[in-house]
Motif scaffolding. Structure first.
Motif, PDB file in Angstrom:
ATOM      1  N   ASP A   3       0.851  -1.183   0.000  1.00  0.00           N
ATOM      2  CA  ASP A   3       0.000   0.000   0.000  1.00  0.00           C
ATOM      3  C   ASP A   3       0.893   1.241   0.000  1.00  0.00           C
ATOM      4  O   ASP A   3       1.666   1.443   0.936  1.00  0.00           O
ATOM      5  N   VAL A   4       0.808   2.036  -1.046  1.00  0.00           N
ATOM      6  CA  VAL A   4       1.584   3.281  -1.143  1.00  0.00           C
ATOM      7  C   VAL A   4       0.625   4.429  -0.883  1.00  0.00           C
ATOM      8  O   VAL A   4      -0.367   4.605  -1.590  1.00  0.00           O
ATOM      9  N   ILE A  47       7.564  -0.503  -6.485  1.00  0.00           N
ATOM     10  CA  ILE A  47       7.220   0.341  -5.337  1.00  0.00           C
ATOM     11  C   ILE A  47       7.785   1.745  -5.503  1.00  0.00           C
ATOM     12  O   ILE A  47       7.089   2.742  -5.268  1.00  0.00           O
ATOM     13  N   LEU A  48       9.029   1.852  -5.928  1.00  0.00           N
ATOM     14  CA  LEU A  48       9.651   3.167  -6.113  1.00  0.00           C
ATOM     15  C   LEU A  48       8.883   3.979  -7.146  1.00  0.00           C
ATOM     16  O   LEU A  48       8.585   5.160  -6.928  1.00  0.00           O
ATOM     17  N   ARG A  49       8.538   3.361  -8.257  1.00  0.00           N
ATOM     18  CA  ARG A  49       7.783   4.062  -9.299  1.00  0.00           C
ATOM     19  C   ARG A  49       6.447   4.564  -8.757  1.00  0.00           C
ATOM     20  O   ARG A  49       6.053   5.700  -8.989  1.00  0.00           O
ATOM     21  N   MET A  89       7.046   7.544  -6.374  1.00  0.00           N
ATOM     22  CA  MET A  89       7.428   8.758  -7.094  1.00  0.00           C
ATOM     23  C   MET A  89       6.250   9.343  -7.858  1.00  0.00           C
ATOM     24  O   MET A  89       6.080  10.555  -7.906  1.00  0.00           O
ATOM     25  N   ARG A  90       5.408   8.496  -8.444  1.00  0.00           N
ATOM     26  CA  ARG A  90       4.239   9.001  -9.169  1.00  0.00           C
ATOM     27  C   ARG A  90       3.304   9.744  -8.212  1.00  0.00           C
ATOM     28  O   ARG A  90       2.842  10.844  -8.500  1.00  0.00           O
ATOM     29  N   ASP A 114       2.802  13.802  -8.393  1.00  0.00           N
ATOM     30  CA  ASP A 114       1.438  14.307  -8.565  1.00  0.00           C
ATOM     31  C   ASP A 114       1.058  15.231  -7.415  1.00  0.00           C
ATOM     32  O   ASP A 114       0.441  16.278  -7.624  1.00  0.00           O
ATOM     33  N   SER A 115       1.428  14.871  -6.199  1.00  0.00           N
ATOM     34  CA  SER A 115       1.107  15.695  -5.022  1.00  0.00           C
ATOM     35  C   SER A 115       1.845  17.028  -5.058  1.00  0.00           C
ATOM     36  O   SER A 115       1.281  18.074  -4.725  1.00  0.00           O
ATOM     37  N   ILE A 116       3.099  16.979  -5.445  1.00  0.00           N
ATOM     38  CA  ILE A 116       3.905  18.209  -5.499  1.00  0.00           C
ATOM     39  C   ILE A 116       3.359  19.155  -6.564  1.00  0.00           C
ATOM     40  O   ILE A 116       3.294  20.357  -6.358  1.00  0.00           O
ATOM     41  N   HIS A 117       2.952  18.587  -7.681  1.00  0.00           N
ATOM     42  CA  HIS A 117       2.431  19.403  -8.775  1.00  0.00           C
ATOM     43  C   HIS A 117       1.194  20.150  -8.344  1.00  0.00           C
ATOM     44  O   HIS A 117       0.978  21.288  -8.547  1.00  0.00           O
TER      45      HIS A 117
END
Length: 103
Positions: free
Chosen positions: A4-5, A90-92, A95-96, A100-103
């Motif tokens: 769960d990410v 998991i890393l991908r 990062m996605r 998305d959150s930072i944007h």
């Protein structure tokens, strides 16, 4: 079990220790105090295998000077996956979600 990410929640010490292991470091109490000074829990993402954090991604806030002003920015930091969980995407996924959150 599915990984769960999601946005980090919980004890910052757990996040710190998971990140240190991902970077092949030994967590040390004397480093935790300094690390907490820069840690922004509301900008952190974790990958959970059950209750265990197996991946971390963080960001720190700063301002970036551009022609005509200053804009908010995020410095991506402390991104890693523990050796037991690598090569599973998991890393991908972290990062996605983070980008998305930072944007």
């Amino acid at each position: 079990m599915d990984i769960d990410v999601r946005a980090f929640s919980g004890d910052p010490r757990d996040f710190y220790e998971a990140a240190e292991v991902a970077f092949s470091e030994m967590p040390r109490d004397e480093d935790l105090a300094n690390w907490r000074l820069a840690f922004e829990a509301d900008r952190a993402i974790a990958a959970y295998d059950g209750k265990r954090i197996v991946g971390t991604a963080g960001a720190f806030s700063f301002e970036l000077s551009i022609p005509g002003g200053v804009v908010p920015a995020a410095g991506v930091t402390i991104v890693g996956v523990q050796p037991t969980h690598r090569r599973q995407g998991i890393l991908r996924r972290m990062m996605r979600l983070q980008l998305d959150s930072i944007h």
